[in-house]
Design an enzyme around this catalytic site. Structure first.
Site, short mmCIF file in Angstrom:
data_model
loop_
_atom_site.label_atom_id
_atom_site.label_comp_id
_atom_site.label_asym_id
_atom_site.label_seq_id
_atom_site.Cartn_x
_atom_site.Cartn_y
_atom_site.Cartn_z
N ASP A 1 3.78 2.92 -4.17
CA ASP A 1 2.85 3.81 -4.88
C ASP A 1 2.79 3.33 -6.32
O ASP A 1 3.80 3.39 -7.03
CB ASP A 1 3.35 5.25 -4.79
CG ASP A 1 2.43 6.23 -5.49
OD1 ASP A 1 1.48 5.81 -6.19
OD2 ASP A 1 2.67 7.45 -5.36
N VAL A 2 1.64 2.84 -6.75
CA VAL A 2 1.54 2.25 -8.10
C VAL A 2 1.67 3.29 -9.20
O VAL A 2 1.70 2.94 -10.38
CB VAL A 2 0.23 1.45 -8.27
CG1 VAL A 2 0.17 0.28 -7.29
CG2 VAL A 2 -1.00 2.35 -8.14
N ALA B 1 -19.28 -2.95 -2.78
CA ALA B 1 -18.87 -3.64 -1.56
C ALA B 1 -18.63 -2.58 -0.51
O ALA B 1 -17.71 -1.77 -0.64
CB ALA B 1 -17.61 -4.47 -1.81
N ASP C 1 0.87 -1.18 0.00
CA ASP C 1 0.00 0.00 0.00
C ASP C 1 0.90 1.23 0.00
O ASP C 1 2.07 1.15 0.40
CB ASP C 1 -0.91 0.01 1.24
CG ASP C 1 -2.18 0.82 1.03
OD1 ASP C 1 -3.24 0.20 0.83
OD2 ASP C 1 -2.11 2.07 1.07
N TYR D 1 -13.58 7.24 -13.46
CA TYR D 1 -13.45 5.93 -12.83
C TYR D 1 -13.95 4.83 -13.77
O TYR D 1 -13.31 3.78 -13.92
CB TYR D 1 -14.24 5.91 -11.53
CG TYR D 1 -14.11 4.65 -10.73
CD1 TYR D 1 -12.92 4.33 -10.07
CD2 TYR D 1 -15.19 3.78 -10.59
CE1 TYR D 1 -12.81 3.17 -9.31
CE2 TYR D 1 -15.08 2.63 -9.83
CZ TYR D 1 -13.89 2.33 -9.20
OH TYR D 1 -13.78 1.18 -8.45
N LYS E 1 -11.80 1.73 -15.31
CA LYS E 1 -12.15 0.34 -15.08
C LYS E 1 -12.47 -0.39 -16.39
O LYS E 1 -12.16 -1.59 -16.52
CB LYS E 1 -13.34 0.25 -14.12
CG LYS E 1 -13.00 0.66 -12.69
CD LYS E 1 -11.91 -0.21 -12.08
CE LYS E 1 -11.73 0.05 -10.60
NZ LYS E 1 -10.69 -0.80 -9.98
#
Length: 266
Positions: free
Chosen positions: A81-82, A207, A53, A174, A178
């Site tokens: 950090d991606v 979720a 993370d 977003y 995706k």
């Protein structure tokens, strides 16, 4: 109003050793969401896990929690950090060094927001796309390079969203990210087949967890939950269980697919 038969989420099912002897890496695994639930499910299924993370404090807390819950499993934590190719490459390299190998890569990192296109800035668009889509690309590329050099094959599971198919107000950035994750999953899976690597994705609808409730309005989350067939949102562990299935040999012939973890795909 009569409660629907499945309106109350069941308790998490026990592990069945689906991933015994495997080593998994899970990104965005700190906190209360799908990432940490996935780490727990993979550990429950017998895997050793590297959690990652960008938030180092939450990551350290998650590592301690998981080690306490699963004392017979190996757990390591590596901050990443991606948005950084260097950090992603270091994550994969460090995970392999820490636990000896990698068998499973779960790309869970993503960022949302709620802004209409007419009001959206370049910075808002770019940040969501860079973390959610480009981050998944960076992690997929690094994992595939590792699997190619290791020569033992593996599995990659990406976290997409039903918004890759659906339209929702204020979610253009977003949803576009995706949808890109879905396309990346399909195309990279064809390329990865020659390496003995399977790549699939899950597409949850909603979720609910503590962090989501913190960053989204309760009214919106209640509305989205009510639209589901069971009248409730998924529990994070229910999404995590599907990720574990895709990582296991139960889906040995499945690749390039997006599995909707939802009562309604579109």
């Amino acid at each position: 109003m009569t409660a629907r038969p499945l309106s109350v989420a069941p308790e998490p099912v026990a592990g069945h050793g689906l991933l015994t002897g495997r080593v998994a890496v899970v990104t965005a695994a700190a906190g209360t969401g799908i990432g940490s639930a996935t780490a727990r499910r993979l550990l429950a299924e017998g895997a050793d896990v590297v959690v990652s993370d960008w938030h180092e404090r939450r990551l350290a807390e998650t590592e301690v929690e998981l080690k306490g819950e699963f004392p017979d499993r190996r757990v390591a934590a590596i901050a990443c950090d991606v948005q950084s190719t260097e950090q992603v490459d270091a994550l994969v390299r460090g995970a392999a060094e820490a636990l000896g190998r990698i068998d499973i890569m779960v790309n869970n990192a993503g960022l949302g927001g709620e802004t209409p296109v007419v009001d959206m800035t370049d910075e808002q668009w770019d940040r969501v796309l860079d973390i959610t889509l480009n981050g998944t690309f960076r992690c997929t590329r690094a994992a595939l390079a590792y699997f190619r050099s290791a020569g033992h094959g593996g599995v990659i599971v990406n976290n997409a969203s039903v918004l890759g198919w659906r339209a929702q107000y204020g979610q253009a950035h977003y949803a576009a990210a995706k949808a890109g994750v879905m396309a990346l999953t399909r195309c990279s899976a064809i390329e990865a087949a020659e390496l003995g690597v399977r790549i699939n994705a899950v597409a949850p609808s909603i979720a609910r967890h503590a962090f989501l409730d913190k960053v989204s309005s309760t009214e919106l989350l209640d509305q989205l939950s009510e639209r589901e067939a069971f009248g409730r949102a998924a529990e994070p562990w229910e999404v995590a269980a599907t990720i574990a299935m895709l990582a296991s040999d139960y889906t040995s012939y499945l690749t390039g697919e997006v599995v909707s973890v939802s009562s309604q795909r579109a």
